[in-house]
Scaffold this active site. Sequence first.
Site, mmCIF file in Angstrom:
data_model
loop_
_atom_site.group_PDB
_atom_site.id
_atom_site.type_symbol
_atom_site.label_atom_id
_atom_site.label_comp_id
_atom_site.label_asym_id
_atom_site.label_seq_id
_atom_site.Cartn_x
_atom_site.Cartn_y
_atom_site.Cartn_z
ATOM 1 N N LYS A 3 0.826 -0.996 -0.017
ATOM 2 C CA LYS A 3 0.109 -0.169 0.096
ATOM 3 C C LYS A 3 0.808 1.036 0.017
ATOM 4 C CE LYS A 3 -4.267 1.773 0.783
ATOM 5 N NZ LYS A 3 -5.357 1.413 0.003
ATOM 6 N N LYS A 16 19.369 12.482 0.743
ATOM 7 C CA LYS A 16 19.183 13.287 1.864
ATOM 8 C C LYS A 16 19.768 14.647 1.687
ATOM 9 C CE LYS A 16 18.128 9.153 4.691
ATOM 10 N NZ LYS A 16 18.849 8.103 5.135
ATOM 11 N N GLU A 30 13.250 -0.463 5.666
ATOM 12 C CA GLU A 30 14.447 -1.071 5.463
ATOM 13 C C GLU A 30 15.441 -1.166 6.584
ATOM 14 O OE1 GLU A 30 16.520 0.858 1.944
ATOM 15 O OE2 GLU A 30 14.657 0.628 0.968
ATOM 16 N N ASN A 87 19.531 -0.571 7.136
ATOM 17 C CA ASN A 87 20.783 -0.272 6.788
ATOM 18 C C ASN A 87 21.836 -0.897 7.543
ATOM 19 O OD1 ASN A 87 19.460 1.045 4.643
ATOM 20 N ND2 ASN A 87 19.478 2.984 5.893
ATOM 21 N N ARG A 98 25.197 -0.522 8.021
ATOM 22 C CA ARG A 98 26.212 0.224 7.780
ATOM 23 C C ARG A 98 26.162 1.554 8.873
ATOM 24 N NH1 ARG A 98 22.868 2.065 3.644
ATOM 25 N NH2 ARG A 98 22.531 3.948 3.847
HETATM 26 C C1 MV4 Z 1 7.366 3.862 0.497
HETATM 27 C C2 MV4 Z 1 6.633 5.117 0.190
HETATM 28 C C3 MV4 Z 1 5.427 5.297 0.501
HETATM 29 N N1 MV4 Z 1 4.593 4.151 0.478
HETATM 30 N N2 MV4 Z 1 6.762 2.794 0.675
HETATM 31 C C4 MV4 Z 1 12.082 5.298 -0.619
HETATM 32 C C5 MV4 Z 1 13.103 4.733 -0.148
HETATM 33 C C6 MV4 Z 1 12.774 3.443 0.433
HETATM 34 N N3 MV4 Z 1 13.737 3.417 1.677
HETATM 35 C C7 MV4 Z 1 11.601 3.636 0.788
HETATM 36 N N4 MV4 Z 1 10.711 4.535 0.108
HETATM 37 C C8 MV4 Z 1 9.501 4.647 0.149
HETATM 38 N N5 MV4 Z 1 8.657 3.722 0.516
HETATM 39 C C9 MV4 Z 1 5.137 2.989 0.584
HETATM 40 N N6 MV4 Z 1 4.710 1.725 1.102
HETATM 41 C C10 MV4 Z 1 7.550 6.235 -0.006
HETATM 42 C C11 MV4 Z 1 9.133 6.139 -0.183
HETATM 43 C C12 MV4 Z 1 9.777 7.172 -0.526
HETATM 44 C C13 MV4 Z 1 10.617 7.929 0.300
HETATM 45 C C14 MV4 Z 1 10.982 7.419 1.569
HETATM 46 C C15 MV4 Z 1 11.676 7.914 2.397
HETATM 47 C C16 MV4 Z 1 12.431 9.016 2.019
HETATM 48 C C17 MV4 Z 1 12.045 9.523 0.828
HETATM 49 C C18 MV4 Z 1 11.278 8.863 -0.031
HETATM 50 C C19 MV4 Z 1 10.983 9.690 -1.386
HETATM 51 C C20 MV4 Z 1 9.937 9.090 -2.205
HETATM 52 C C21 MV4 Z 1 9.298 7.960 -1.477
#
Ligand code: MV4
Length: 448
Positions: free
Chosen positions: A201, A237, A288, A290, A292
Amino acid sequence: MLQKVLVANRGEIALRIIRACRELDIKTVAIYSTADKDSLHVRCADEAICIGPPPSNRSYLDIPNILSAAVITGVDAIHPGYGYLSERPEFAEICESHGITFIGPTSAQIEQLGDKAQAKATMRAAGVPVVPGSDGAVESQEELLKLVNEIGYPVIIKASAGGGGKGMRVARNETQLLKSYTQARTEAGSVFGDDQVYVEKLIERPRHIEVQLLGDHHGNVVHFGERECSLQRRHQKMIEESPSPAVSDALRQKMGETAVLGAKAVKYQNAGTIEFLLDEDGQFYFMEMNTRIQVEHPVTEMVYGIDLVKEQLRIAAGAELGYEQVDIIPYCHAIECRLNAEYPEKGFLPSPGMISKLHIPGGHGVRWDSHVYQGYTISPYYDSMFGKLICWGSDREEALDRMSSALSEIIVEGIRTNVGFQRLLINHPIFRQGDVNTNFVEELLSKE
Ligand code: MV4
């Protein structure tokens, strides 16, 4: 304790690791590509070995060359830093099998957490909240349609072998879904050599909040609160801070305990970070882990008064943490701005070149982590980040005011930088209110 460490990295993190080693009386070996012969990490290490030409895959990613350097210099451990080989299980494995301590988790842990679908299943089984979605990889269109019928639109498709935002696709209806699924699998197959994808989702306008963890070789795991990392552009970032303005003491405790639970489920060792998405209702979900040390580790160091890199070295040498969760107390508010050699007005185009003039801000509550100096030439071969400015204060306002002042003081000539853009962000009324999400930077740029 360790006697001699090879630092398998470059730039500011190589220098950061060398400094920590020196304080612990550990000898250091720097490796460098020909493009980095004048870099500070080469000058500051006890020994330095050239491991290849400028392209990363022929130097900082070349495992045989790096291992040869380790064997020739007789080190007992390798610190991988971040990026490069830091999350390659095969690198950790080859260190292990050569009797060289890899300063990080085990190769098995890196592998287990590197597959994002598998990591999610592991965390879910451990009782860590995850976003509703597929159990592991989605093998067929039929399976996909059945699942999305249950969870509803919008959804996001992610590559199992991806991470950090690579290979993600959003779908808001069935047409988009089938197209995105096919595209995502093809792309994942060609980019990662693994075409497995999973679906979940979509969380709209989330915050990216991550929890810093340390685990020793004796089963102890503690957390050092969270970092707010929502201010990013294209998954890079830009600003990180701790604590997050969106996290209450109660939420911090809950997220921290949850992260520790997840780390204990894999018997996690050394420094690691669990990334959560925080939705607009205050619910958080595992994204996730990480495996490191991260770029933004200094904000946690300032808030909690700990040296995370020294802790990595102690842990790798087999020491016990020696403190418990109750001993870990936040003292202040800290913020980091990543300073890049790039041109914000030209779509953040990289701007390598010679730094002809440099003045670094200082004073109370200001830290500068960087490998550059006046006269240094930023190479086009590597990441454009040339330093990290970290400021802290007794509260968020003081930390932000100090950052604003430090950004006004810094002088960098000869290259374009994002210093001005960072100052704009730090003083933006919405950022000042702490009311940001992962779309903030891109939305701001699209308004201009
Ligand atoms: C998502 C999300 C919205 N919904 N998962 C991007 C990096 C990865 N670690 C996970 N990410 C995302 N997963 C769901 N179910 C939106 C992102 C995402 C995001 C997350 C963290 C920081 C920046 C981001 C930029 C775009 C999308």
